[in-house]
Design an enzyme around this catalytic site. Structure first.
Site, PDB file in Angstrom:
ATOM      1  N   LYS A 290       3.341  11.524 -11.077  1.00 59.05           N
ATOM      2  CA  LYS A 290       2.519  10.682 -11.951  1.00 59.05           C
ATOM      3  C   LYS A 290       3.271   9.382 -12.191  1.00 59.05           C
ATOM      4  O   LYS A 290       4.399   9.405 -12.682  1.00 59.05           O
ATOM      5  CB  LYS A 290       2.249  11.374 -13.293  1.00 59.05           C
ATOM      6  CG  LYS A 290       1.150  12.417 -13.236  1.00 59.05           C
ATOM      7  CD  LYS A 290       0.796  12.896 -14.634  1.00 59.05           C
ATOM      8  CE  LYS A 290      -0.275  13.973 -14.582  1.00 59.05           C
ATOM      9  NZ  LYS A 290      -0.532  14.560 -15.918  1.00 59.05           N
TER      10      LYS A 290
ATOM     11  N   HIS B 244       0.702  18.297 -26.324  1.00 56.65           N
ATOM     12  CA  HIS B 244       0.505  16.857 -26.159  1.00 56.65           C
ATOM     13  C   HIS B 244      -0.731  16.322 -26.894  1.00 56.65           C
ATOM     14  O   HIS B 244      -0.777  15.142 -27.219  1.00 56.65           O
ATOM     15  CB  HIS B 244       0.431  16.479 -24.676  1.00 56.65           C
ATOM     16  CG  HIS B 244       1.773  16.481 -23.995  1.00 56.65           C
ATOM     17  ND1 HIS B 244       2.558  17.615 -23.897  1.00 56.65           N
ATOM     18  CD2 HIS B 244       2.480  15.493 -23.388  1.00 56.65           C
ATOM     19  CE1 HIS B 244       3.674  17.311 -23.255  1.00 56.65           C
ATOM     20  NE2 HIS B 244       3.659  16.036 -22.938  1.00 56.65           N
TER      21      HIS B 244
ATOM     22  N   HIS C 108       8.526  10.640 -28.246  1.00 59.83           N
ATOM     23  CA  HIS C 108       7.519  11.433 -27.518  1.00 59.83           C
ATOM     24  C   HIS C 108       7.850  12.930 -27.541  1.00 59.83           C
ATOM     25  O   HIS C 108       6.996  13.763 -27.882  1.00 59.83           O
ATOM     26  CB  HIS C 108       7.405  10.930 -26.077  1.00 59.83           C
ATOM     27  CG  HIS C 108       6.510  11.775 -25.229  1.00 59.83           C
ATOM     28  ND1 HIS C 108       5.143  11.823 -25.405  1.00 59.83           N
ATOM     29  CD2 HIS C 108       6.784  12.660 -24.226  1.00 59.83           C
ATOM     30  CE1 HIS C 108       4.620  12.669 -24.538  1.00 59.83           C
ATOM     31  NE2 HIS C 108       5.589  13.191 -23.813  1.00 59.83           N
TER      32      HIS C 108
ATOM     33  N   ARG D   9       0.819  -1.229   0.000  1.00 54.19           N
ATOM     34  CA  ARG D   9       0.000   0.000   0.000  1.00 54.19           C
ATOM     35  C   ARG D   9       0.846   1.269   0.000  1.00 54.19           C
ATOM     36  O   ARG D   9       0.400   2.327   0.414  1.00 54.19           O
ATOM     37  CB  ARG D   9      -0.988   0.027   1.172  1.00 54.19           C
ATOM     38  CG  ARG D   9      -1.978  -1.108   1.138  1.00 54.19           C
ATOM     39  CD  ARG D   9      -3.212  -0.794   1.979  1.00 54.19           C
ATOM     40  NE  ARG D   9      -4.166  -1.879   1.889  1.00 54.19           N
ATOM     41  CZ  ARG D   9      -4.146  -2.944   2.679  1.00 54.19           C
ATOM     42  NH1 ARG D   9      -3.244  -3.023   3.638  1.00 54.19           N
ATOM     43  NH2 ARG D   9      -5.034  -3.890   2.532  1.00 54.19           N
TER      44      ARG D   9
ATOM     45  N   ARG E  46      -2.518  22.199 -13.789  1.00 52.72           N
ATOM     46  CA  ARG E  46      -1.509  21.203 -14.208  1.00 52.72           C
ATOM     47  C   ARG E  46      -1.698  20.781 -15.670  1.00 52.72           C
ATOM     48  O   ARG E  46      -0.745  20.363 -16.323  1.00 52.72           O
ATOM     49  CB  ARG E  46      -1.535  19.982 -13.276  1.00 52.72           C
ATOM     50  CG  ARG E  46      -0.427  18.999 -13.585  1.00 52.72           C
ATOM     51  CD  ARG E  46      -0.178  18.002 -12.482  1.00 52.72           C
ATOM     52  NE  ARG E  46       0.881  17.071 -12.874  1.00 52.72           N
ATOM     53  CZ  ARG E  46       1.494  16.242 -12.069  1.00 52.72           C
ATOM     54  NH1 ARG E  46       1.165  16.192 -10.797  1.00 52.72           N
ATOM     55  NH2 ARG E  46       2.446  15.445 -12.519  1.00 52.72           N
TER      56      ARG E  46
ATOM     57  N   ASN F 223       0.427  19.911 -20.460  1.00 52.08           N
ATOM     58  CA  ASN F 223       0.128  19.105 -21.651  1.00 52.08           C
ATOM     59  C   ASN F 223       0.183  19.925 -22.933  1.00 52.08           C
ATOM     60  O   ASN F 223      -0.286  19.466 -23.982  1.00 52.08           O
ATOM     61  CB  ASN F 223      -1.254  18.452 -21.515  1.00 52.08           C
ATOM     62  CG  ASN F 223      -1.285  17.453 -20.366  1.00 52.08           C
ATOM     63  OD1 ASN F 223      -0.276  16.829 -20.054  1.00 52.08           O
ATOM     64  ND2 ASN F 223      -2.416  17.339 -19.707  1.00 52.08           N
TER      65      ASN F 223
ATOM     66  N   LYS G  36       7.641  23.302 -13.132  1.00 55.71           N
ATOM     67  CA  LYS G  36       6.793  22.135 -12.892  1.00 55.71           C
ATOM     68  C   LYS G  36       6.482  21.984 -11.400  1.00 55.71           C
ATOM     69  O   LYS G  36       5.345  21.707 -11.020  1.00 55.71           O
ATOM     70  CB  LYS G  36       7.450  20.860 -13.433  1.00 55.71           C
ATOM     71  CG  LYS G  36       6.553  19.650 -13.192  1.00 55.71           C
ATOM     72  CD  LYS G  36       6.720  18.540 -14.157  1.00 55.71           C
ATOM     73  CE  LYS G  36       5.619  17.494 -13.911  1.00 55.71           C
ATOM     74  NZ  LYS G  36       5.754  16.332 -14.739  1.00 55.71           N
TER      75      LYS G  36
ATOM     76  N   GLU H 186      10.534  19.028 -24.360  1.00 55.52           N
ATOM     77  CA  GLU H 186       9.779  19.315 -23.128  1.00 55.52           C
ATOM     78  C   GLU H 186      10.322  20.577 -22.452  1.00 55.52           C
ATOM     79  O   GLU H 186       9.580  21.306 -21.796  1.00 55.52           O
ATOM     80  CB  GLU H 186       9.861  18.129 -22.147  1.00 55.52           C
ATOM     81  CG  GLU H 186       9.193  16.853 -22.649  1.00 55.52           C
ATOM     82  CD  GLU H 186       7.675  16.812 -22.404  1.00 55.52           C
ATOM     83  OE1 GLU H 186       7.118  17.769 -21.842  1.00 55.52           O
ATOM     84  OE2 GLU H 186       7.063  15.798 -22.810  1.00 55.52           O
TER      85      GLU H 186
ATOM     86  N   HIS I  58       0.337  13.391 -28.985  1.00 55.06           N
ATOM     87  CA  HIS I  58      -0.115  12.019 -28.721  1.00 55.06           C
ATOM     88  C   HIS I  58      -0.763  11.408 -29.962  1.00 55.06           C
ATOM     89  O   HIS I  58      -0.582  10.229 -30.249  1.00 55.06           O
ATOM     90  CB  HIS I  58      -1.100  11.982 -27.557  1.00 55.06           C
ATOM     91  CG  HIS I  58      -0.425  12.036 -26.215  1.00 55.06           C
ATOM     92  ND1 HIS I  58      -1.049  12.491 -25.081  1.00 55.06           N
ATOM     93  CD2 HIS I  58       0.822  11.688 -25.837  1.00 55.06           C
ATOM     94  CE1 HIS I  58      -0.211  12.428 -24.058  1.00 55.06           C
ATOM     95  NE2 HIS I  58       0.936  11.937 -24.486  1.00 55.06           N
TER      96      HIS I  58
ATOM     97  N   GLU J  25      -4.100  17.496 -11.030  1.00 52.38           N
ATOM     98  CA  GLU J  25      -4.570  17.983 -12.329  1.00 52.38           C
ATOM     99  C   GLU J  25      -6.075  18.276 -12.367  1.00 52.38           C
ATOM    100  O   GLU J  25      -6.800  17.835 -13.253  1.00 52.38           O
ATOM    101  CB  GLU J  25      -4.170  17.004 -13.451  1.00 52.38           C
ATOM    102  CG  GLU J  25      -4.139  17.686 -14.816  1.00 52.38           C
ATOM    103  CD  GLU J  25      -3.502  16.829 -15.899  1.00 52.38           C
ATOM    104  OE1 GLU J  25      -2.390  16.308 -15.671  1.00 52.38           O
ATOM    105  OE2 GLU J  25      -4.101  16.703 -16.968  1.00 52.38           O
TER     106      GLU J  25
HETATM  107  N1  GLY Z   1       3.787  15.305 -17.772  1.00 51.72           N
HETATM  108  C1  GLY Z   1       2.704  16.092 -17.373  1.00 51.72           C
HETATM  109  C2  GLY Z   1       2.472  16.104 -15.902  1.00 51.72           C
HETATM  110  O1  GLY Z   1       3.281  15.609 -15.148  1.00 51.72           O
HETATM  111  O2  GLY Z   1       1.468  16.602 -15.455  1.00 51.72           O
END
Ligand code: GLY
Length: 371
Positions: free
Chosen positions: A144, A249, A267, A122, A242, A246, A228, A186, A253, A238
């Protein structure tokens, strides 16, 4: 030379350390986070071959033992089979909640090992040791974690913040120029989304940092991570802001999906082209000055990066096909795709109601340039 930042998340706050020689000091940097002198390292075979000795020496210097699982390199690793192998390996090695897992690699390893740490017993703590520029400026920061599903990328996962991020700039020297520049896509994104001064700095300093200038590399990573970290501290899961991360993206994507998520388009390359297209779309909708997309592309071209659909080799779907891929990737509200658009360089915002006809005509025009 080394720089430090913190991600301010209350009791889950953590530090990002950026600089050369961090692997050889890993024991001193990680030691204070350990309750007993042992760590479990998840890496891939390529990174292990290049950098595991440096990490081992750094941990040895403080008497910290490590056990290592080296997974196959590549995006295909980021799925259920290698994930369950990793979790079971950690359980067999009796990794406990008081222990630390080290995620030692690029985005695939960081996401997979972070997710394994999130679900093991957990939740055990983990440290990100990102070894690509892309992972140093993006995926290792912000919590993430996850794996891909047959239905799409990153569809299975959890928010699980690391206890520490060590971005050793020495490891960037072993990246190919193409991989380095994909990560730089990025970096450019941060300037475009929220800091015009940073974008101007990149215009002036990008070529030197791509050529290997360590001081400029550290500065670019620091400014990217600082932005960031601030966004994540305000909107960890998000709910709003946040989503600005993107930028590029939605287009990117779709292009990655159209090219099979492989060597045809990395990417970060998709993100760079996607950023240029997001500025095209913003200019078409009268949101930003007409010169802005040209300035974005001029910088990408100066860096010898892909900047247009015509830079992608091989067949692409038509505009309708790309729109379908975009609609699958992002939430559609009332038939309208959500985009990150911009009022100018450094001024991105979330646009919930972009007319699909505007996107379609932009794509048709850009596809027609491919000849
Ligand atoms: N890569 C986008 C984020 O971490 O929100």
């Amino acid at each position: 030379m080394e720089r430090k930042l913190s991600v301010d998340l209350g009791t889950r706050a953590y530090e990002i350390v950026i600089g050369p020689g961090l692997l050889t000091r890993a024991g001193a940097l990680i030691g204070p986070h350990l309750e007993r002198p042992r760590v479990a390292v998840i890496t891939d075979e390529t990174v292990a071959g290049l950098h595991l000795d440096a990490l081992r020496a750094g941990l040895d210097a403080q008497g910290i033992a490590m056990q290592v699982l080296a997974l196959p390199p590549g995006e295909a690793t980021k799925g259920w089979p290698q994930f369950s192998r990793t979790v079971e390996w950690l359980l067999e090695r009796q990794v406990e909640r008081r222990d630390l897992v080290l995620a030692f690699g690029g985005g695939v390893i960081g996401d997979l090992a972070g997710f394994a740490a999130a679900v093991l017993r957990r939740g055990v703590r983990f440290v990100q040791l990102p070894t690509t520029l892309l992972a140093q400026v993006d995926s290792s920061v912000g919590g993430k974690t996850g794996i891909n599903a047959p239905q799409g990328k990153n569809l299975i996962g959890a928010f699980h913040q690391p206890a520490l991020v060590l971005a050793d700039t020495d490891v960037l020297d072993t990246l190919t120029a193409r991989d380095f520049l994909a990560g730089y896509g990025e970096v450019v994104k941060y300037g475009l989304l929220g800091d015009a001064g940073f974008f101007a700095w990149l215009e002036a300093n990008g070529p030197a940092l791509a050529a290997g200038d360590t001081g400029r590399r550290i500065e670019a990573i620091r400014r990217s991570c600082r932005m960031k970290a601030a966004i994540v501290a305000r909107d960890e899961t998000e709910e709003g802001e946040r989503a600005l991360l993107n930028l590029g993206h939605t287009f990117g994507h779709a292009l990655e999906a159209a090219t099979g998520y492989g060597a045809r388009l990395l990417h970060g390359e998709g993100v760079a082209i996607g950023c240029a297209l997001a500025f095209d779309l913003s200019a078409r909708l009268g949101l930003c000055a007409q010169e802005e997309p040209g300035r974005v592309r001029a910088h990408l071209r100066n860096m010898k990066m892909k900047a247009d659909l015509s830079d992608i080799m091989g067949k692409l779907p038509d505009a309708e096909g790309l729109l379908t891929l975009m609609a699958q990737d992002k939430k559609v509200r009332d038939g309208r795709i959500r985009f990150i658009l911009a009022r100018g360089i450094g001024q991105a915002f979330v646009a919930n109601a972009v007319p699909p006809e505007a996107v379609r005509s932009l794509l048709e025009e850009e596809l027609s340039k491919r000849g």
